[in-house]
Design a protein around this motif. Sequence first.
Motif, PDB file in Angstrom:
ATOM      1  N   GLY A   1       9.629  -7.120  15.575  1.00  0.00           N
ATOM      2  CA  GLY A   1       9.024  -7.275  16.897  1.00  0.00           C
ATOM      3  C   GLY A   1       8.093  -8.459  16.973  1.00  0.00           C
ATOM      4  O   GLY A   1       8.535  -9.573  17.300  1.00  0.00           O
ATOM      5  N   PRO A   2       6.804  -8.262  16.688  1.00  0.00           N
ATOM      6  CA  PRO A   2       5.860  -9.374  16.803  1.00  0.00           C
ATOM      7  C   PRO A   2       6.322 -10.574  15.968  1.00  0.00           C
ATOM      8  O   PRO A   2       6.863 -10.402  14.869  1.00  0.00           O
ATOM      9  CB  PRO A   2       4.553  -8.790  16.238  1.00  0.00           C
ATOM     10  N   LYS A   3       6.065 -11.782  16.510  1.00  0.00           N
ATOM     11  CA  LYS A   3       6.525 -12.979  15.779  1.00  0.00           C
ATOM     12  C   LYS A   3       5.842 -13.092  14.421  1.00  0.00           C
ATOM     13  O   LYS A   3       6.434 -13.559  13.448  1.00  0.00           O
ATOM     14  CB  LYS A   3       6.204 -14.227  16.612  1.00  0.00           C
ATOM     15  N   ASN A   4       4.571 -12.715  14.370  1.00  0.00           N
ATOM     16  CA  ASN A   4       3.791 -12.802  13.129  1.00  0.00           C
ATOM     17  C   ASN A   4       3.053 -11.485  12.905  1.00  0.00           C
ATOM     18  O   ASN A   4       2.537 -10.887  13.851  1.00  0.00           O
ATOM     19  CB  ASN A   4       2.735 -13.912  13.231  1.00  0.00           C
ATOM     20  N   VAL A   5       2.997 -11.080  11.662  1.00  0.00           N
ATOM     21  CA  VAL A   5       2.193  -9.903  11.288  1.00  0.00           C
ATOM     22  C   VAL A   5       1.161 -10.374  10.273  1.00  0.00           C
ATOM     23  O   VAL A   5       1.514 -11.020   9.273  1.00  0.00           O
ATOM     24  CB  VAL A   5       3.074  -8.801  10.673  1.00  0.00           C
ATOM     25  N   LEU A   6      -0.101 -10.068  10.557  1.00  0.00           N
ATOM     26  CA  LEU A   6      -1.173 -10.442   9.635  1.00  0.00           C
ATOM     27  C   LEU A   6      -1.762  -9.176   9.029  1.00  0.00           C
ATOM     28  O   LEU A   6      -2.336  -8.352   9.740  1.00  0.00           O
ATOM     29  CB  LEU A   6      -2.245 -11.245  10.375  1.00  0.00           C
ATOM     30  N   VAL A   7      -1.576  -9.036   7.730  1.00  0.00           N
ATOM     31  CA  VAL A   7      -2.067  -7.865   6.989  1.00  0.00           C
ATOM     32  C   VAL A   7      -3.329  -8.282   6.241  1.00  0.00           C
ATOM     33  O   VAL A   7      -3.298  -9.233   5.449  1.00  0.00           O
ATOM     34  CB  VAL A   7      -1.004  -7.371   5.989  1.00  0.00           C
ATOM     35  N   ILE A   8      -4.414  -7.582   6.488  1.00  0.00           N
ATOM     36  CA  ILE A   8      -5.659  -7.887   5.776  1.00  0.00           C
ATOM     37  C   ILE A   8      -5.997  -6.685   4.903  1.00  0.00           C
ATOM     38  O   ILE A   8      -6.130  -5.560   5.402  1.00  0.00           O
ATOM     39  CB  ILE A   8      -6.793  -8.185   6.770  1.00  0.00           C
ATOM     40  N   ALA A   9      -6.093  -6.909   3.607  1.00  0.00           N
ATOM     41  CA  ALA A   9      -6.232  -5.773   2.695  1.00  0.00           C
ATOM     42  C   ALA A   9      -7.277  -6.045   1.621  1.00  0.00           C
ATOM     43  O   ALA A   9      -7.194  -7.053   0.903  1.00  0.00           O
ATOM     44  CB  ALA A   9      -4.881  -5.470   2.037  1.00  0.00           C
ATOM     45  N   GLY A  10      -8.236  -5.136   1.517  1.00  0.00           N
ATOM     46  CA  GLY A  10      -9.188  -5.193   0.418  1.00  0.00           C
ATOM     47  C   GLY A  10      -8.462  -4.928  -0.896  1.00  0.00           C
ATOM     48  O   GLY A  10      -7.471  -4.188  -0.945  1.00  0.00           O
ATOM     49  N   MET A  11      -8.967  -5.516  -1.968  1.00  0.00           N
ATOM     50  CA  MET A  11      -8.294  -5.367  -3.264  1.00  0.00           C
ATOM     51  C   MET A  11      -8.413  -3.942  -3.814  1.00  0.00           C
ATOM     52  O   MET A  11      -7.785  -3.619  -4.827  1.00  0.00           O
ATOM     53  CB  MET A  11      -8.850  -6.388  -4.252  1.00  0.00           C
ATOM     54  N   ASN A  12      -9.199  -3.088  -3.151  1.00  0.00           N
ATOM     55  CA  ASN A  12      -9.225  -1.666  -3.515  1.00  0.00           C
ATOM     56  C   ASN A  12      -7.897  -0.981  -3.208  1.00  0.00           C
ATOM     57  O   ASN A  12      -7.653   0.128  -3.680  1.00  0.00           O
ATOM     58  CB  ASN A  12     -10.352  -0.939  -2.773  1.00  0.00           C
ATOM     59  N   LYS A  13      -7.013  -1.634  -2.447  1.00  0.00           N
ATOM     60  CA  LYS A  13      -5.713  -1.040  -2.100  1.00  0.00           C
ATOM     61  C   LYS A  13      -4.647  -1.311  -3.168  1.00  0.00           C
ATOM     62  O   LYS A  13      -3.520  -0.875  -3.040  1.00  0.00           O
ATOM     63  CB  LYS A  13      -5.223  -1.612  -0.762  1.00  0.00           C
ATOM     64  N   LEU A  14      -5.013  -2.089  -4.181  1.00  0.00           N
ATOM     65  CA  LEU A  14      -4.021  -2.504  -5.185  1.00  0.00           C
ATOM     66  C   LEU A  14      -3.682  -1.352  -6.132  1.00  0.00           C
ATOM     67  O   LEU A  14      -4.578  -0.683  -6.665  1.00  0.00           O
ATOM     68  CB  LEU A  14      -4.565  -3.690  -5.996  1.00  0.00           C
ATOM     69  N   CYS A  15      -2.376  -1.135  -6.340  1.00  0.00           N
ATOM     70  CA  CYS A  15      -1.886  -0.098  -7.250  1.00  0.00           C
ATOM     71  C   CYS A  15      -0.892  -0.718  -8.228  1.00  0.00           C
ATOM     72  O   CYS A  15      -0.289  -1.747  -7.939  1.00  0.00           O
ATOM     73  CB  CYS A  15      -1.191   1.010  -6.460  1.00  0.00           C
ATOM     74  N   LYS A  16      -0.717  -0.055  -9.340  1.00  0.00           N
ATOM     75  CA  LYS A  16       0.167  -0.598 -10.385  1.00  0.00           C
ATOM     76  C   LYS A  16       1.635  -0.596  -9.938  1.00  0.00           C
ATOM     77  O   LYS A  16       2.294  -1.623  -9.920  1.00  0.00           O
ATOM     78  CB  LYS A  16       0.004   0.231 -11.663  1.00  0.00           C
ATOM     79  N   THR A  17       2.121   0.590  -9.593  1.00  0.00           N
ATOM     80  CA  THR A  17       3.556   0.738  -9.306  1.00  0.00           C
ATOM     81  C   THR A  17       3.759   1.237  -7.878  1.00  0.00           C
ATOM     82  O   THR A  17       2.816   1.664  -7.198  1.00  0.00           O
ATOM     83  CB  THR A  17       4.197   1.759 -10.260  1.00  0.00           C
ATOM     84  N   LEU A  18       5.027   1.248  -7.466  1.00  0.00           N
ATOM     85  CA  LEU A  18       5.342   1.774  -6.133  1.00  0.00           C
ATOM     86  C   LEU A  18       5.009   3.261  -6.040  1.00  0.00           C
ATOM     87  O   LEU A  18       4.477   3.721  -5.027  1.00  0.00           O
ATOM     88  CB  LEU A  18       6.826   1.522  -5.824  1.00  0.00           C
ATOM     89  N   ASP A  19       5.277   4.005  -7.100  1.00  0.00           N
ATOM     90  CA  ASP A  19       4.910   5.432  -7.096  1.00  0.00           C
ATOM     91  C   ASP A  19       3.396   5.595  -6.942  1.00  0.00           C
ATOM     92  O   ASP A  19       2.924   6.471  -6.207  1.00  0.00           O
ATOM     93  CB  ASP A  19       5.361   6.113  -8.401  1.00  0.00           C
ATOM     94  N   ASP A  20       2.639   4.756  -7.640  1.00  0.00           N
ATOM     95  CA  ASP A  20       1.173   4.813  -7.527  1.00  0.00           C
ATOM     96  C   ASP A  20       0.737   4.500  -6.093  1.00  0.00           C
ATOM     97  O   ASP A  20      -0.189   5.112  -5.558  1.00  0.00           O
ATOM     98  CB  ASP A  20       0.510   3.787  -8.464  1.00  0.00           C
ATOM     99  N   ALA A  21       1.391   3.508  -5.481  1.00  0.00           N
ATOM    100  CA  ALA A  21       1.012   3.098  -4.130  1.00  0.00           C
ATOM    101  C   ALA A  21       1.319   4.196  -3.115  1.00  0.00           C
ATOM    102  O   ALA A  21       0.513   4.475  -2.213  1.00  0.00           O
ATOM    103  CB  ALA A  21       1.737   1.800  -3.757  1.00  0.00           C
ATOM    104  N   ILE A  22       2.466   4.816  -3.262  1.00  0.00           N
ATOM    105  CA  ILE A  22       2.806   5.919  -2.342  1.00  0.00           C
ATOM    106  C   ILE A  22       1.829   7.077  -2.550  1.00  0.00           C
ATOM    107  O   ILE A  22       1.367   7.702  -1.593  1.00  0.00           O
ATOM    108  CB  ILE A  22       4.273   6.357  -2.554  1.00  0.00           C
ATOM    109  N   ALA A  23       1.489   7.337  -3.809  1.00  0.00           N
ATOM    110  CA  ALA A  23       0.527   8.414  -4.095  1.00  0.00           C
ATOM    111  C   ALA A  23      -0.833   8.092  -3.480  1.00  0.00           C
ATOM    112  O   ALA A  23      -1.490   8.970  -2.909  1.00  0.00           O
ATOM    113  CB  ALA A  23       0.399   8.612  -5.601  1.00  0.00           C
TER     114      ALA A  23
END
Length: 218
Positions: free
Chosen positions: A130-152
């Motif tokens: 949809g939108p031409k551009n998506v800007l994601v702003i994320a603190g580094m506290n959101k960082l996880c090792k694996t995809l399973d960790d991120a979903i958890a």
Amino acid sequence: MAAEQHFARHSQLASAVLIKAFESRNFEAHYCADSKAALELALSLIPQGTSVTWGGSETVRTIGLIDAVKAGNYEAVDRDEAKDVDGRIALMRRAFSCDWFLMSANAMTEDGQLVNIDGNGNRVAALTFGPKNVLVIAGMNKLCKTLDDAIARARNYAAPVNCLRVYAGKDAKTPCQYTGLCADCKSEQCICNTIAVTRRSSTKGRIKVILVGEPLGY
Ligand code: SF4
């Protein structure tokens, strides 16, 4: 060295790896040491005169980006200004034809994938198409090792906290309202209806990520 300084140093080092990982997946990626720098960079990326909207995001609000867009030379599309439910839904649909969509992420992986959970699905829909551009702003506290960790992280931490925020002062009956923990509910008021993994930006550079070296959002 104070805890904040350790976090900042860790963020700076890890962001260099993370930026390469995002770029390998067609994302545009940047690192800013703090919220002030992230706000300045975001405003420099968004051309004046463009249409801008956003999904529910504590991070985008906290760094002052929504206020800056509303005060600046942009066409700000704010669903919270709708007079009724129909108007709100219309503005949420309008988001799909905007130039810019602002959001955060519930989690991200070391190999450069984004994880988000939505109640209505408007945020993950706009992230995807949809939108031409998506800007994601994320603190580094959101960082996880694996995809399973991120979903958890998204399911067991971000979602219950967001649920408490969304239903603050309201009569909501999701299990996490009582325990603070996710019980994998199917309640009518569940805010966890869609879980989206964004493993690549289909158009090169359409999804842009600003990593911030301080804890932001949930
Ligand atoms: S209990 Fe339900 S609403 Fe709360 S976080 Fe879990 S799935 Fe989401």
